[in-house]
Scaffold this motif. Structure first.
Motif, short mmCIF file in Angstrom:
data_model
loop_
_atom_site.label_atom_id
_atom_site.label_comp_id
_atom_site.label_asym_id
_atom_site.label_seq_id
_atom_site.Cartn_x
_atom_site.Cartn_y
_atom_site.Cartn_z
N ASP A 164 21.74 75.53 -16.67
CA ASP A 164 20.41 75.68 -16.07
C ASP A 164 20.49 75.19 -14.63
O ASP A 164 20.54 74.00 -14.36
CB ASP A 164 19.39 74.87 -16.86
CG ASP A 164 17.98 74.97 -16.29
OD1 ASP A 164 17.79 75.66 -15.26
OD2 ASP A 164 17.08 74.34 -16.86
N GLY A 175 14.66 86.59 -22.20
CA GLY A 175 13.38 86.21 -21.61
C GLY A 175 12.35 87.32 -21.74
O GLY A 175 11.20 87.08 -22.14
N MET A 235 16.85 86.23 -18.14
CA MET A 235 15.46 86.68 -18.14
C MET A 235 15.39 88.18 -18.46
O MET A 235 14.43 88.63 -19.08
CB MET A 235 14.83 86.39 -16.77
CG MET A 235 13.35 86.55 -16.73
SD MET A 235 12.59 85.44 -17.93
CE MET A 235 11.06 86.27 -18.17
N ARG A 291 14.75 76.01 -17.52
CA ARG A 291 15.07 77.38 -17.92
C ARG A 291 15.28 77.42 -19.43
O ARG A 291 15.90 76.52 -19.99
CB ARG A 291 16.33 77.83 -17.18
CG ARG A 291 16.68 79.27 -17.40
CD ARG A 291 17.81 79.67 -16.47
NE ARG A 291 18.69 80.59 -17.16
CZ ARG A 291 19.92 80.86 -16.78
NH1 ARG A 291 20.44 80.28 -15.73
NH2 ARG A 291 20.65 81.71 -17.46
N ARG A 292 14.79 78.46 -20.08
CA ARG A 292 14.85 78.56 -21.55
C ARG A 292 15.79 79.63 -22.06
O ARG A 292 16.24 79.56 -23.20
CB ARG A 292 13.45 78.81 -22.10
CG ARG A 292 12.49 77.68 -21.80
CD ARG A 292 11.11 77.91 -22.35
NE ARG A 292 11.17 78.25 -23.77
CZ ARG A 292 10.29 79.04 -24.38
NH1 ARG A 292 9.29 79.54 -23.71
NH2 ARG A 292 10.41 79.31 -25.66
N SER A 322 18.11 76.10 -12.44
CA SER A 322 16.77 76.19 -11.87
C SER A 322 16.37 74.84 -11.28
O SER A 322 16.80 73.79 -11.75
CB SER A 322 15.75 76.62 -12.93
OG SER A 322 15.57 75.61 -13.90
#
Length: 194
Positions: free
Chosen positions: A160, A176, A172, A167-168, A162
């Protein structure tokens, strides 16, 4: 046509771990089933110039590459746990150290001022880069930024980068978007089809 492998995890070792898709889930898929697939991965994600053919390794090198991938995974699991990198199982630690000891790809400055990379054994050299990257990652502050994708049908890990560090998803564009679509459908209901 050579397969396209997922990249963009933020670290070479994490991209290499992704070659076992859906790790630990039903439907897990080996993306390196043949020596040719390993050569294609090295050609795509290694530092060699585009269009340079990577020699196809032996079955033994493919076996070693898969073992290295699992050793990287074991190292990261241990490093993210209570025991830290020292909790890496001895056999996996030995595999990582052995792979890291191989000469990595060597940068060469050409007459035009461009840097290209070369190696006597391009596949083993990139595997050395993978091992070195994993060892570097688990002993750096960046380890705290290694995440598992929140996608329900994804087991990819990523770094991550970001700014807020929240961020998951591994991507994305894939996980995402799928999550956002699912959330939208839940909120708004699926349209009736008559």
């Amino acid at each position: 046509m050579a397969p396209r492998f997922r990249s963009g995890a933020g670290r070479l070792c994490l991209d290499f771990m992704r070659t076992l898709r859906l790790r630990g889930m039903e439907g897990a898929t080996e993306e390196l089933p043949t020596p040719e697939a390993l050569a294609a991965w090295v050609a795509q994600l290694g530092p060699y110039p585009a269009g340079v053919a990577v020699p196809v390794p032996t079955q033994d090198v493919l076996r070693q590459a898969r073992q290295l991938r699992e050793a990287v995974y074991a190292l990261l699991v241990a490093a993210r746990g209570d025991s830290g990198p020292g909790g890496c199982p001895p056999g996996d630690r030995a595999l990582l150290n052995q792979a890291a000891a191989v000469a990595p790809p060597v940068p060469v400055l050409d007459e035009g001022g461009l840097v290209t990379y070369t190696a006597a054994d391009p596949v083993r050299a990139v595997l050395s880069d993978v091992a070195r990257d994993a060892l570097d990652l688990v002993t750096s502050a960046m380890l705290a930024r290694v995440r598992a994708c929140a996608g329900p049908r994804c087991a990819a890990w990523f770094l991550d980068t970001s700014r807020p560090g929240n961020r998951r998803w591994c991507s994305m564009d894939t996980c995402g978007n799928q999550s956002k679509k699912s959330t939208w459908r839940t909120k708004h209901g699926s349209p009736d089809v008559n």
